[in-house]
Design a protein around this motif. Structure first.
Motif, PDB file in Angstrom:
ATOM      1  N   TYR A   4      35.089  31.668  46.423  1.00  0.00           N
ATOM      2  CA  TYR A   4      36.349  31.041  46.047  1.00  0.00           C
ATOM      3  C   TYR A   4      37.050  31.959  45.050  1.00  0.00           C
ATOM      4  N   GLY A   5      38.300  32.308  45.352  1.00  0.00           N
ATOM      5  CA  GLY A   5      39.020  33.270  44.526  1.00  0.00           C
ATOM      6  C   GLY A   5      40.100  32.616  43.687  1.00  0.00           C
ATOM      7  N   PHE A   6      40.299  33.150  42.482  1.00  0.00           N
ATOM      8  CA  PHE A   6      41.300  32.633  41.552  1.00  0.00           C
ATOM      9  C   PHE A   6      42.070  33.817  40.984  1.00  0.00           C
ATOM     10  N   ILE A   7      43.358  33.877  41.274  1.00  0.00           N
ATOM     11  CA  ILE A   7      44.192  34.984  40.819  1.00  0.00           C
ATOM     12  C   ILE A   7      45.128  34.477  39.729  1.00  0.00           C
ATOM     13  N   GLY A   8      45.010  35.065  38.544  1.00  0.00           N
ATOM     14  CA  GLY A   8      45.822  34.664  37.401  1.00  0.00           C
ATOM     15  C   GLY A   8      45.034  33.790  36.447  1.00  0.00           C
ATOM     16  N   TYR A   9      45.133  34.092  35.159  1.00  0.00           N
ATOM     17  CA  TYR A   9      44.349  33.348  34.171  1.00  0.00           C
ATOM     18  C   TYR A   9      45.214  33.012  32.959  1.00  0.00           C
ATOM     19  N   ASN A  11      47.799  29.816  31.233  1.00  0.00           N
ATOM     20  CA  ASN A  11      47.469  28.459  30.775  1.00  0.00           C
ATOM     21  C   ASN A  11      46.954  27.574  31.902  1.00  0.00           C
ATOM     22  N   MET A  12      47.680  27.565  33.032  1.00  0.00           N
ATOM     23  CA  MET A  12      47.307  26.668  34.124  1.00  0.00           C
ATOM     24  C   MET A  12      46.053  27.157  34.835  1.00  0.00           C
ATOM     25  N   GLY A  13      45.976  28.457  35.093  1.00  0.00           N
ATOM     26  CA  GLY A  13      44.796  29.001  35.754  1.00  0.00           C
ATOM     27  C   GLY A  13      43.539  28.791  34.936  1.00  0.00           C
ATOM     28  N   LYS A  14      43.645  29.039  33.643  1.00  0.00           N
ATOM     29  CA  LYS A  14      42.493  28.858  32.757  1.00  0.00           C
ATOM     30  C   LYS A  14      42.050  27.402  32.735  1.00  0.00           C
ATOM     31  N   MET A  15      43.016  26.483  32.651  1.00  0.00           N
ATOM     32  CA  MET A  15      42.684  25.057  32.607  1.00  0.00           C
ATOM     33  C   MET A  15      41.934  24.628  33.864  1.00  0.00           C
ATOM     34  N   ILE A  16      42.425  25.041  35.032  1.00  0.00           N
ATOM     35  CA  ILE A  16      41.815  24.605  36.285  1.00  0.00           C
ATOM     36  C   ILE A  16      40.445  25.254  36.480  1.00  0.00           C
ATOM     37  N   VAL A  17      40.332  26.541  36.193  1.00  0.00           N
ATOM     38  CA  VAL A  17      39.042  27.227  36.332  1.00  0.00           C
ATOM     39  C   VAL A  17      38.006  26.606  35.401  1.00  0.00           C
ATOM     40  N   GLU A  18      38.389  26.341  34.156  1.00  0.00           N
ATOM     41  CA  GLU A  18      37.440  25.758  33.208  1.00  0.00           C
ATOM     42  C   GLU A  18      37.046  24.340  33.617  1.00  0.00           C
ATOM     43  N   ASN A  19      37.991  23.581  34.171  1.00  0.00           N
ATOM     44  CA  ASN A  19      37.643  22.251  34.683  1.00  0.00           C
ATOM     45  C   ASN A  19      36.595  22.348  35.789  1.00  0.00           C
ATOM     46  N   ASN A  35      42.491  39.031  37.244  1.00  0.00           N
ATOM     47  CA  ASN A  35      43.595  38.959  36.295  1.00  0.00           C
ATOM     48  C   ASN A  35      44.076  40.369  35.986  1.00  0.00           C
ATOM     49  N   ARG A  36      45.381  40.490  35.797  1.00  0.00           N
ATOM     50  CA  ARG A  36      45.968  41.803  35.531  1.00  0.00           C
ATOM     51  C   ARG A  36      45.340  42.444  34.298  1.00  0.00           C
ATOM     52  N   THR A  37      45.160  41.642  33.245  1.00  0.00           N
ATOM     53  CA  THR A  37      44.509  42.123  32.023  1.00  0.00           C
ATOM     54  C   THR A  37      43.057  41.662  32.052  1.00  0.00           C
ATOM     55  N   LEU A  38      42.172  42.567  32.379  1.00  0.00           N
ATOM     56  CA  LEU A  38      40.774  42.203  32.598  1.00  0.00           C
ATOM     57  C   LEU A  38      40.111  41.682  31.327  1.00  0.00           C
ATOM     58  N   THR A  58      43.001  42.825  45.826  1.00  0.00           N
ATOM     59  CA  THR A  58      42.582  43.098  47.202  1.00  0.00           C
ATOM     60  C   THR A  58      41.078  42.921  47.361  1.00  0.00           C
ATOM     61  N   TYR A  59      40.318  43.289  46.334  1.00  0.00           N
ATOM     62  CA  TYR A  59      38.867  43.050  46.369  1.00  0.00           C
ATOM     63  C   TYR A  59      38.594  41.555  46.496  1.00  0.00           C
ATOM     64  N   LEU A  60      39.334  40.765  45.724  1.00  0.00           N
ATOM     65  CA  LEU A  60      39.163  39.312  45.784  1.00  0.00           C
ATOM     66  C   LEU A  60      39.490  38.792  47.180  1.00  0.00           C
ATOM     67  N   ALA A  61      40.605  39.259  47.753  1.00  0.00           N
ATOM     68  CA  ALA A  61      41.035  38.766  49.066  1.00  0.00           C
ATOM     69  C   ALA A  61      40.030  39.111  50.157  1.00  0.00           C
ATOM     70  N   LYS A  62      39.382  40.261  50.036  1.00  0.00           N
ATOM     71  CA  LYS A  62      38.383  40.670  51.025  1.00  0.00           C
ATOM     72  C   LYS A  62      37.160  39.755  51.009  1.00  0.00           C
ATOM     73  N   ASN A  63      36.888  39.161  49.858  1.00  0.00           N
ATOM     74  CA  ASN A  63      35.640  38.421  49.679  1.00  0.00           C
ATOM     75  C   ASN A  63      35.824  36.913  49.560  1.00  0.00           C
ATOM     76  N   CYS A  64      37.055  36.437  49.704  1.00  0.00           N
ATOM     77  CA  CYS A  64      37.319  35.006  49.528  1.00  0.00           C
ATOM     78  C   CYS A  64      38.179  34.470  50.668  1.00  0.00           C
ATOM     79  N   ASP A  65      37.826  33.290  51.159  1.00  0.00           N
ATOM     80  CA  ASP A  65      38.658  32.591  52.140  1.00  0.00           C
ATOM     81  C   ASP A  65      39.621  31.627  51.461  1.00  0.00           C
ATOM     82  N   LYS A  66      39.150  30.978  50.406  1.00  0.00           N
ATOM     83  CA  LYS A  66      39.970  30.015  49.680  1.00  0.00           C
ATOM     84  C   LYS A  66      40.456  30.693  48.400  1.00  0.00           C
ATOM     85  N   ILE A  67      41.768  30.891  48.304  1.00  0.00           N
ATOM     86  CA  ILE A  67      42.330  31.665  47.201  1.00  0.00           C
ATOM     87  C   ILE A  67      43.341  30.815  46.441  1.00  0.00           C
ATOM     88  N   PHE A  68      43.073  30.612  45.165  1.00  0.00           N
ATOM     89  CA  PHE A  68      43.954  29.854  44.285  1.00  0.00           C
ATOM     90  C   PHE A  68      44.823  30.847  43.513  1.00  0.00           C
TER      91      PHE A  68
END
Length: 362
Positions: A4-9, A11-19, A35-38, A58-68
């Motif tokens: 499962y891939g998550f692009i962007g971290y 306020n909203m991305g962090k909240m959902i990932v942490e949940n 995330n752009r800033t690792l 692109t690495y994330l997209a290669k390895n994930c079907d479900k991308i948030f």
């Protein structure tokens, strides 16, 4: 196995990932976060060493079907162009980009897409993991949290769920199920049990919209994820037509769910500061905030549990020519115009955003 891939971290991305992590919806080793800033991902990597972090979408997209996707709306198109060579027929994009319609996206990407409009007040924290039943102060078994997603993975025939209501008075789950596929196997309660959640984990509303080519399985997965930590409202396909009134309903619902927490917070701040001022600091800011917040919370609970409706509270609180009635008359006279003007202002801004998006996405 695809992850499962998550692009962007932000306020909203962090909240959902942490949940997702706090509720154990996915295992950390099933997740890739980009995330752009690792360096912003250093803490989550330290807390969850099995999570994969990267600055390569692109690495994330290669390895994930479900991308948030948790990026700003103007960045969405370029991001899809960047990762689209690595997307497959099984790929499912889930985004939180405000104002972006499926029609906009369909002009350059034909795959399965869902949009989620979450609320920042859906932030899950350890307090809610204490599993306290506020109605009777008894402990509630919360061991099943996170198990629902495992059930979903094994379901082949998923019913289309339009709405899920939770009765928090008695912790019973009430499922309003519509549009059941006649070919679905409903012989087992597992199909329905996968939608049951611990109500004490829910905060805020998440609006969910699906494109026409999103499978029932993907719909179910997304709805269940957000149903773990928020109340979900599914926007039916007919809401997504070109009818302007239907577009408006989504925008108005977004104002009520995503914007309203900020508006309510501002009202609380103003009540607190004015109370402090009028009392000449005899009621300090912290005391006033405590009084106001507990009063708001208690009022909302009474309304939410149907113990008292709004008219009951008004009738039981006010007396003829009393202080409350004078205040109600003043607010009724002035607040309607204020709220109407507020909606007009926000909807005008929506129109401006849609016009800009239509130009950029044409």
């Amino acid at each position: 196995m695809k992850k499962y891939g998550f692009i962007g971290y932000g306020n909203m991305g962090k909240m959902i990932v942490e949940n997702i992590l706090n509720l154990k919806i996915f295992y950390p080793n099933e997740m890739i976060i980009s995330n752009r800033t690792l360096s912003k991902l250093n803490k989550i990597k330290k807390d969850y060493p099995d999570i994969t972090i990267t600055d390569d979408n692109t690495y994330l997209a290669k390895n994930c079907d479900k991308i948030f996707i948790f990026v700003e709306t103007p960045e969405f198109k370029d991001l899809i162009f960047q990762i689209s060579p690595f997307l497959t027929d099984d790929s499912h994009i889930v985004h939180v980009c405000a104002g972006l319609s499926f029609e906009n996206i369909n002009s350059f990407y034909k795959g399965s897409v869902s949009q989620v409009i979450p609320s920042i007040v859906s932030t899950f924290n350890n307090y809610h993991n204490e599993s306290i039943n506020i109605n009777n102060n008894e402990d509630v078994d919360n061991t099943h949290v996170g198990e629902n997603i495992n059930n979903i993975r094994n379901i082949n025939n998923i019913c289309n769920i339009n709405n899920i209501d939770i009765n928090i008075n008695n912790n019973e789950h009430v499922n309003n199920i519509h549009n059941i596929d006649n070919n679905s196997d409903i012989g087992s309660n597992d199909t329905f049990n996968c939608f049951k959640n611990a109500c004490n984990n829910k905060l805020g509303i998440s609006l969910i919209l699906h494109s026409n080519n999103t499978s029932n399985t993907d719909k179910c997965l997304i709805e269940e994820i957000f149903n773990e930590f928020s109340y979900i409202q599914i926007i039916d396909d007919f809401e997504l037509s070109n009818d302007e009134n239907n577009d408006r309903s989504v925008e108005i619902a977004t104002i009520l769910t995503s914007c309203a927490p900020a508006f309510i917070s501002l009202i609380i701040d103003n009540l607190v500061s004015i109370a402090n001022l009028k009392s000449e600091n005899k009621i300090n800011v912290n005391e006033a905030k405590y009084i106001v917040v507990k009063t708001f919370l208690s009022t909302f609970i009474q309304i939410d549990t149907d113990n008292l409706c709004t008219s009951d509270i008004i009738d039981k609180t006010s007396t003829k020519k009393g202080i409350t009635e004078i205040g109600l008359n003043y607010l009724n006279k002035n607040s309607n115009e204020l709220i109407n003007d507020l909606f007009d202002l926000l909807l005008e801004r929506y129109d401006e955003v849609k016009s800009e998006l239509n130009k950029n996405y044409s």
